[in-house]
Design a protein around this motif. Structure first.
Motif, PDB file in Angstrom:
ATOM      1  N   LEU A 328       0.849  -1.193   0.000  1.00 33.49           N
ATOM      2  CA  LEU A 328       0.000   0.000   0.000  1.00 33.49           C
ATOM      3  C   LEU A 328       0.884   1.243   0.000  1.00 33.49           C
ATOM      4  CD1 LEU A 328      -2.514  -1.067   2.809  1.00 33.49           C
ATOM      5  CD2 LEU A 328      -2.808  -1.368   0.353  1.00 33.49           C
ATOM      6  N   THR A 329       0.470   2.279  -0.727  1.00 37.06           N
ATOM      7  CA  THR A 329       1.227   3.529  -0.734  1.00 37.06           C
ATOM      8  C   THR A 329       0.287   4.702  -0.502  1.00 37.06           C
ATOM      9  OG1 THR A 329       1.043   4.227  -3.069  1.00 37.06           O
ATOM     10  CG2 THR A 329       2.638   2.490  -2.571  1.00 37.06           C
ATOM     11  N   VAL A 330       0.800   5.745   0.141  1.00 33.35           N
ATOM     12  CA  VAL A 330       0.101   7.027   0.243  1.00 33.35           C
ATOM     13  C   VAL A 330       1.074   8.091  -0.237  1.00 33.35           C
ATOM     14  CG1 VAL A 330       0.715   7.209   2.704  1.00 33.35           C
ATOM     15  CG2 VAL A 330      -1.083   8.672   1.735  1.00 33.35           C
ATOM     16  N   GLU A 331       0.662   8.870  -1.242  1.00 35.14           N
ATOM     17  CA  GLU A 331       1.576   9.771  -1.939  1.00 35.14           C
ATOM     18  C   GLU A 331       0.907  11.118  -2.211  1.00 35.14           C
ATOM     19  OE1 GLU A 331       3.459   7.581  -5.323  1.00 35.14           O
ATOM     20  OE2 GLU A 331       2.139   5.970  -4.650  1.00 35.14           O
ATOM     21  N   ASP A 332       1.729  12.125  -2.462  1.00 37.70           N
ATOM     22  CA  ASP A 332       1.234  13.460  -2.780  1.00 37.70           C
ATOM     23  C   ASP A 332       2.133  14.106  -3.842  1.00 37.70           C
ATOM     24  OD1 ASP A 332      -0.083  15.880  -2.798  1.00 37.70           O
ATOM     25  OD2 ASP A 332       0.927  16.640  -0.987  1.00 37.70           O
ATOM     26  N   PRO A 333       1.820  13.893  -5.137  1.00 34.19           N
ATOM     27  CA  PRO A 333       0.767  13.057  -5.689  1.00 34.19           C
ATOM     28  C   PRO A 333       1.325  11.681  -6.031  1.00 34.19           C
ATOM     29  CG  PRO A 333       1.735  14.336  -7.443  1.00 34.19           C
ATOM     30  CD  PRO A 333       2.498  14.684  -6.177  1.00 34.19           C
ATOM     31  N   VAL A 334       0.469  10.812  -6.627  1.00 34.62           N
ATOM     32  CA  VAL A 334       0.940   9.543  -7.171  1.00 34.62           C
ATOM     33  C   VAL A 334       1.675   9.854  -8.479  1.00 34.62           C
ATOM     34  CG1 VAL A 334       0.265   7.314  -8.125  1.00 34.62           C
ATOM     35  CG2 VAL A 334      -0.918   8.220  -6.112  1.00 34.62           C
ATOM     36  N   GLU A 335       2.994   9.645  -8.492  1.00 34.90           N
ATOM     37  CA  GLU A 335       3.798  10.048  -9.645  1.00 34.90           C
ATOM     38  C   GLU A 335       3.953   8.932 -10.675  1.00 34.90           C
ATOM     39  OE1 GLU A 335       7.475  11.878  -8.670  1.00 34.90           O
ATOM     40  OE2 GLU A 335       6.611  13.212  -7.173  1.00 34.90           O
ATOM     41  N   GLN A 336       3.947   7.687 -10.215  1.00 36.55           N
ATOM     42  CA  GLN A 336       4.061   6.557 -11.131  1.00 36.55           C
ATOM     43  C   GLN A 336       3.067   5.489 -10.699  1.00 36.55           C
ATOM     44  OE1 GLN A 336       8.074   5.016 -11.567  1.00 36.55           O
ATOM     45  NE2 GLN A 336       8.970   7.050 -11.366  1.00 36.55           N
ATOM     46  N   THR A 337       2.463   4.846 -11.671  1.00 36.86           N
ATOM     47  CA  THR A 337       1.541   3.757 -11.376  1.00 36.86           C
ATOM     48  C   THR A 337       2.307   2.435 -11.415  1.00 36.86           C
ATOM     49  OG1 THR A 337      -0.298   4.967 -12.365  1.00 36.86           O
ATOM     50  CG2 THR A 337      -0.558   2.583 -12.095  1.00 36.86           C
ATOM     51  N   VAL A 338       2.233   1.683 -10.339  1.00 33.19           N
ATOM     52  CA  VAL A 338       2.916   0.393 -10.237  1.00 33.19           C
ATOM     53  C   VAL A 338       1.863  -0.703 -10.179  1.00 33.19           C
ATOM     54  CG1 VAL A 338       4.560  -1.004  -8.937  1.00 33.19           C
ATOM     55  CG2 VAL A 338       4.829   1.485  -9.011  1.00 33.19           C
ATOM     56  N   ALA A 339       1.918  -1.621 -11.124  1.00 34.15           N
ATOM     57  CA  ALA A 339       0.917  -2.682 -11.190  1.00 34.15           C
ATOM     58  C   ALA A 339       0.990  -3.575  -9.957  1.00 34.15           C
ATOM     59  CB  ALA A 339       1.140  -3.523 -12.456  1.00 34.15           C
ATOM     60  N   GLY A 340      -0.180  -3.969  -9.460  1.00 34.17           N
ATOM     61  CA  GLY A 340      -0.237  -4.934  -8.379  1.00 34.17           C
ATOM     62  C   GLY A 340      -0.239  -4.346  -6.987  1.00 34.17           C
ATOM     63  N   ILE A 341      -0.213  -3.007  -6.857  1.00 37.61           N
ATOM     64  CA  ILE A 341      -0.237  -2.398  -5.527  1.00 37.61           C
ATOM     65  C   ILE A 341      -1.358  -1.370  -5.473  1.00 37.61           C
ATOM     66  CG2 ILE A 341       2.260  -2.720  -5.338  1.00 37.61           C
ATOM     67  CD1 ILE A 341       2.613   0.254  -5.618  1.00 37.61           C
ATOM     68  N   SER A 342      -1.781  -1.026  -4.248  1.00 37.29           N
ATOM     69  CA  SER A 342      -2.841  -0.036  -4.045  1.00 37.29           C
ATOM     70  C   SER A 342      -2.204   1.305  -3.687  1.00 37.29           C
ATOM     71  CB  SER A 342      -3.782  -0.486  -2.924  1.00 37.29           C
ATOM     72  OG  SER A 342      -4.397  -1.719  -3.255  1.00 37.29           O
ATOM     73  N   GLN A 343      -2.508   2.313  -4.489  1.00 35.44           N
ATOM     74  CA  GLN A 343      -1.901   3.633  -4.298  1.00 35.44           C
ATOM     75  C   GLN A 343      -2.976   4.655  -3.960  1.00 35.44           C
ATOM     76  OE1 GLN A 343       0.365   2.898  -8.225  1.00 35.44           O
ATOM     77  NE2 GLN A 343       1.707   4.337  -7.146  1.00 35.44           N
ATOM     78  N   VAL A 344      -2.750   5.402  -2.888  1.00 35.18           N
ATOM     79  CA  VAL A 344      -3.695   6.407  -2.399  1.00 35.18           C
ATOM     80  C   VAL A 344      -3.058   7.784  -2.543  1.00 35.18           C
ATOM     81  CG1 VAL A 344      -4.950   7.246  -0.373  1.00 35.18           C
ATOM     82  CG2 VAL A 344      -4.719   4.782  -0.772  1.00 35.18           C
TER      83      VAL A 344
END
Length: 552
Positions: A328-344
């Motif tokens: 799981l990730t929490v980011e500001d902002p989400v800069e890259q999309t990584v397959a198989g994980i949940s990004q907030v």
């Protein structure tokens, strides 16, 4: 007059920008798609048209002038008719040594040379320039030298095409940021390439407003609001080009002369990088890989804004077995999309601390926190690491050893840091010397003393051993078509790391300072030690990293 496509491409082949075999394949593709061959070449090989003109200039042995160097000789430009300069694509300029040069788009254009010498008087040398840059420079010269003349650089009434032209340049030059800067006479467009700013073009006042409104519409911003800063994001696909769309982060702010917009290109060059490609030293890479695969604990990556911290963490995530782990990730902002994980993504309703609290109820194995900014986020992240989760995050400090004191400064208990921290990595990004044109040279006295001197890093410093008796050489930038004359191509990271063992945990809990942490560290490698290795290998230029040497 512009040079022919055949001559340009022949120069590109001889310079190694495109191979002869690849050119034949691209010729067939251009016919199928009914497009110009030269456009197909620059798109597929990913370099701007200026690279071909630079290759031709080198082949003919004439100077090549880029946009910033195309400053008109005002006295000579006033004597030449504006229409003549437009039609013949020629501009009188002064070289760096004061020599009189005529910038043209065709090195064989003797007609323009004869006319310029006949009208102005005296002899001129030929210099080559990219036609688009030359047209812009001629337009600017005519505005000053011939104010009564109708504008020669027609403003674009199509903001769609204008933005597309800018984004083509961004893609071909591998820019990381686009800066649209409002100024008194209109707008200046600059690109950040390999960490350095380069002017791309200048726009009229009418184009400025239309372009900013176009960007606002695409990024979901309010075009009626021009007096407060706004933030947004958009995806952009270059028209007619079969390439992946770009993810852009957009920010606008009002200035004295109008709205300024900045576009950050997310993940264009870094989205596929592995840990091996970051430039991390082999021993440090092994330690880092071991650290991120531990079942629990915290690893922090530090450095200033723009130092590549997020790129390192994304590369680390791509090393993990996401099918076997819950990431799981929490980011500001989400800069890259990584397959198989949940990004907030952080927003007005979800902050770092709130997302972290929620994550602990989602059975995570690995948690990535985009940045630790305050005590609440730091304490939740550290307690998550203590209770059986691997936590990766970033922090703003100057060096790896400063992580402990920074966390203590924001109010985290030292025993908590000592119990959970596995290691800290500090990094910077520096330009990589162009491998095609870099040149060996003997070091100056101060350079020899600097590289032979101790780095004051404690432990072994991590730098390569240099023998004064054996001597060594350095590398310097030269400039070629491949690097667009800059002497640099891409960037690499320089790193230092501190790994926490049992003795250091006890020292941290007892209040050890940065100097004591450095002295106690095992396998400690400093930024300067890594810089020195890369300088001696010819990866980077000494002048680009000399500011990272330890203070005397």
């Amino acid at each position: 007059m512009a040079v022919s496509e055949t001559v340009l491409l022949d120069a590109g082949v001889k310079a190694g920008l495109v191979s002869a075999d690849a050119l034949e394949e691209l010729r067939l593709r251009a016919r199928r798609e009914r497009t110009r061959l030269v456009e197909m070449v620059v798109r597929s090989c990913r370099f701007p048209m200026a690279a071909l003109y630079r290759a031709l200039a080198d082949q003919r042995g004439v100077p090549f002038l880029q946009g910033a160097e195309l400053r008109a000789d005002a006295e000579a430009a006033a004597l030449l008719p504006g229409r003549l300069m437009q039609q013949r694509l020629m501009l009188p300029v002064r070289g760096g040594d004061g020599a009189r040069l005529l910038a043209v788009a065709d090195p064989d254009d003797m007609v323009s040379l004869d006319r310029a010498e006949g009208i102005v008087g005296g002899k001129y040398g030929i210099a080559l320039a990219d036609p688009d840059a030359l047209r812009a420079a001629i337009a600017k010269a005519c505005e000053s030298a011939h104010p009564a003349m109708a504008p020669v650089a027609a403003t674009s009434d199509d903001p769609v095409r204008l933005l597309d032209d800018i984004m083509r340049d961004v893609y071909l030059r591998r820019a990381s940021d686009v800066h649209l800067e409002a100024c008194e006479e209109g707008m200046r467009v600059r690109l950040r390439v390999d960490g350095k700013m380069h002017e791309s073009r200048r726009l009229s006042r009418g184009d400025e407003e239309a372009l900013v409104n176009r960007i606002k519409v695409l990024s979901g911003l309010d075009i009626a609001e021009q007096h407060v800063p706004q933030d947004g994001a958009m995806k952009y696909r270059i028209m007619g080009w079969d390439i992946p769309e770009m993810d852009l982060r957009v920010a606008t702010v009002p200035t004295r002369w109008g709205e300024r917009a900045t576009l950050r290109v997310l993940g264009q060059e870094t989205g596929r990088l592995s840990l091996e490609q970051l430039g991390m030293p082999e021993g440090m890479l092994t330690e880092f890989r071991h650290a991120i695969t531990r079942p629990w604990g915290m690893v922090l990556v530090t450095g200033p804004t723009g130092s590549g911290k997020s790129t390192t963490l994304y590369a680390a995530l791509r090393e993990l077995d996401v099918d076997a782990l819950n990431v799981l990730t929490v980011e500001d902002p989400v800069e890259q999309t990584v397959a198989g994980i949940s990004q907030v993504q952080v927003d007005a309703k979800v902050d770092f601390a709130g997302a972290l609290r929620s994550f602990l109820r989602h059975d995570p194995d690995v948690i990535l926190v985009g940045e630790i900014r305050d005590r609440e986020t730091a304490e939740i992240a550290l307690r998550a690491a203590m209770t059986g989760h691997m936590v990766l995050s970033t922090l703003h400090t100057n060096d790896a050893a400063g992580v402990v004191t920074r966390l203590a400064d924001i109010g985290v208990e030292r025993f908590l840091v000592g119990a959970t921290l596995i290691g800290a990595l500090a990094q910077r990004l520096v330009r990589r010397l162009c491998p095609r044109c870099r040149r060996r040279r003997q070091p100056a006295g101060w350079e020899r003393a600097l590289l032979l001197g101790g780095d004051g890093c404690g432990a072994d410093g991590g730098g390569a051993a240099i023998s004064d008796a054996g001597g060594f050489t350095l590398y310097e930038p030269v400039g070629c078509p491949f690097c667009l004359g800059t002497g640099f191509r891409g960037r690499t990271g320089v790193f230092e790391a501190v790994w926490i063992d049992r003795d250091m945990r006890r020292a941290i809990s007892d209040g050890a300072g940065e100097a004591e942490i450095v002295a106690a560290a095992k396998n400690y490698r400093t930024l300067w030690g890594d810089c020195r290795d890369k300088v001696l290998r010819g990866d980077v230029a000494l002048e680009d990293v000399v500011h990272l040497r330890p203070e005397a």
